[in-house]
Design an enzyme around this catalytic site. Structure first.
Site, PDB file in Angstrom:
ATOM      1  N   CYS A   2      -4.242  -1.697  -2.014  1.00  0.00           N
ATOM      2  CA  CYS A   2      -4.304  -0.235  -2.411  1.00  0.00           C
ATOM      3  C   CYS A   2      -5.407   0.073  -3.521  1.00  0.00           C
ATOM      4  O   CYS A   2      -4.792  -0.569  -4.900  1.00  0.00           O
ATOM      5  CB  CYS A   2      -3.108   0.314  -2.552  1.00  0.00           C
ATOM      6  SG  CYS A   2      -3.158   2.212  -3.145  1.00  0.00           S
ATOM      7  N   ASP A  43       0.842  -1.264  -0.007  1.00  0.00           N
ATOM      8  CA  ASP A  43      -0.014   0.111   0.011  1.00  0.00           C
ATOM      9  C   ASP A  43       1.028   1.280   0.103  1.00  0.00           C
ATOM     10  O   ASP A  43       1.993   1.294   0.330  1.00  0.00           O
ATOM     11  CB  ASP A  43      -0.880  -0.129   1.304  1.00  0.00           C
ATOM     12  CG  ASP A  43      -1.816   1.125   1.297  1.00  0.00           C
ATOM     13  OD1 ASP A  43      -2.353   1.462  -0.010  1.00  0.00           O
ATOM     14  OD2 ASP A  43      -1.942   1.975   2.106  1.00  0.00           O
ATOM     15  N   SER A  44       0.164   2.272  -0.323  1.00  0.00           N
ATOM     16  CA  SER A  44       0.811   3.609  -0.382  1.00  0.00           C
ATOM     17  C   SER A  44       1.646   3.975   1.142  1.00  0.00           C
ATOM     18  O   SER A  44       2.429   4.706   1.391  1.00  0.00           O
ATOM     19  CB  SER A  44       0.101   4.622  -1.078  1.00  0.00           C
ATOM     20  OG  SER A  44      -1.117   4.752  -0.161  1.00  0.00           O
ATOM     21  N   HIS A  50      -7.506   2.992   3.498  1.00  0.00           N
ATOM     22  CA  HIS A  50      -7.155   3.603   4.716  1.00  0.00           C
ATOM     23  C   HIS A  50      -8.695   3.857   5.293  1.00  0.00           C
ATOM     24  O   HIS A  50      -8.675   4.332   6.513  1.00  0.00           O
ATOM     25  CB  HIS A  50      -6.622   5.054   4.207  1.00  0.00           C
ATOM     26  CG  HIS A  50      -5.259   4.962   3.874  1.00  0.00           C
ATOM     27  ND1 HIS A  50      -4.726   4.360   2.850  1.00  0.00           N
ATOM     28  CD2 HIS A  50      -4.280   5.807   4.665  1.00  0.00           C
ATOM     29  CE1 HIS A  50      -3.429   4.812   2.955  1.00  0.00           C
ATOM     30  NE2 HIS A  50      -3.058   5.385   3.863  1.00  0.00           N
ATOM     31  N   GLU A  87      -3.168   9.015   7.800  1.00  0.00           N
ATOM     32  CA  GLU A  87      -1.455   9.036   7.754  1.00  0.00           C
ATOM     33  C   GLU A  87      -0.919   9.865   8.771  1.00  0.00           C
ATOM     34  O   GLU A  87      -0.085   9.645   9.432  1.00  0.00           O
ATOM     35  CB  GLU A  87      -1.306   9.415   6.170  1.00  0.00           C
ATOM     36  CG  GLU A  87      -1.164   8.589   5.300  1.00  0.00           C
ATOM     37  CD  GLU A  87      -0.297   7.154   5.311  1.00  0.00           C
ATOM     38  OE1 GLU A  87       0.791   7.302   5.607  1.00  0.00           O
ATOM     39  OE2 GLU A  87      -0.871   6.111   5.214  1.00  0.00           O
ATOM     40  N   CYS A  90     -11.068   2.523  -0.511  1.00  0.00           N
ATOM     41  CA  CYS A  90      -9.779   3.143  -0.249  1.00  0.00           C
ATOM     42  C   CYS A  90      -9.550   2.423   1.219  1.00  0.00           C
ATOM     43  O   CYS A  90     -10.271   2.248   2.186  1.00  0.00           O
ATOM     44  CB  CYS A  90      -9.648   4.771  -0.085  1.00  0.00           C
ATOM     45  SG  CYS A  90      -8.039   4.967   0.640  1.00  0.00           S
TER      46      CYS A  90
END
Ligand code: DGL
Length: 273
Positions: A72, A9-10, A193, A157, A191
């Protein structure tokens, strides 16, 4: 050499997928890579998302992975097809890369009654129209409405996802998507996240709307894939271990991973080139 399943994932979002996959398939080894130094990917061009994702996939292959999951949506939307069609065929050995969008879409047919489904995602995922196009192929009668939530990955994040400031951005996009289509009865967190914002999302979502996190569907689809591909299953090592790579600070990664893993984790900082 171990042959873990690679999870990319990013940033931290893919941990929500890893958690579900490990619950379903605890016997495999896993190597997680978060490109935290370059996150978010959601606003980046196709070319850059492809370039960064390919670097990560190559790194995971170098480290012994034979199978990599792009945990992701942005990378799945913008890089997966090119990697599968152009890059994997050039590799000498047997390597596979799978994404998260297809397994999520497969699940929606049985979830919606009104046939109106909302997708919340990064600007990149929504602009790519991947969810709309893939749904048209599988369920042409289902209408998919997208809403880009540019701030949500940043809230996760930066560890602000459970703070009062997050409420403004969560409410704004929930209200907007329901105004766009009041018949939506199923809302997909497109997503990886976003499950961290689930509590706040539920606060602003009417009770009659199903909120869907994709982790369980991705995990079920991986289990099915490994069963249908015994040649790949044999290549994946099974000692129940999990290791982590991050392109940012190891300490920061450990703090965030503590949400998902109670025990001390092994994390190494790496560079992607
Ligand atoms: N977790 C990634 C996704 O599922 C997010 C991306 C980002 O903007 O970096 O799309």
């Amino acid at each position: 050499m171990q042959h873990p399943i690679g999870i990319f994932d990013s940033g931290y979002g893919g941990l929500t997928i890893l958690e579900e996959i490990r619950q379903k398939l605890p016997q495999y080894d896993y190597l997680y890579l978060g490109d935290n130094a370059r996150t978010p990917y959601g606003m980046r061009s196709f070319e850059i998302v492809y370039e960064f994702t390919l670097q990560a996939v190559n790194k995971l292959f170098q480290e012994g992975c034979r199978l990599v999951i792009l945990a992701c949506n942005t990378a799945s939307a913008k890089a997966l097809r090119t990697i599968q069609q152009n890059d994997l065929p050039k590799m000498n050995e047997y390597r596979r890369v799978l994404g998260v969008i297809r397994p999520t879409i497969e699940s929606i047919g049985s979830l919606t009654q009104t046939n109106h489904v909302g997708i919340l995602g990064t600007p990149g995922t929504i602009q790519s129209e991947s969810y709309v196009l893939e749904t048209e192929k599988l369920y042409p009668y289902i209408q998919v409405i997208g809403e880009a939530c540019p701030m949500w990955v940043a809230l996760v994040e930066n560890g602000e996802y459970d703070q009062p400031g997050a409420d403004y951005f969560v409410k704004k996009h929930i209200d907007t998507i329901l105004e766009k289509d009041p018949e939506i009865d199923t809302l997909i967190l497109g997503c990886t996240h976003y499950p961290l914002l689930e509590e706040k999302i539920k606060k602003y979502l009417p009770d009659n709307i199903n909120l869907v996190s994709q982790g369980v569907y991705v995990a079920a689809s991986l289990a099915d894939y490994l069963q249908r591909h015994p040649e790949m299953d044999r290549l994946c090592s099974k000692n129940g271990t999990v290791r982590f790579y991050t392109t940012e600070s190891e300490e920061k990664f450990k703090d965030m991973a503590a949400i998902f893993f109670r025990d001390e984790i092994v994390v190494n900082r790496i560079n992607l080139v």
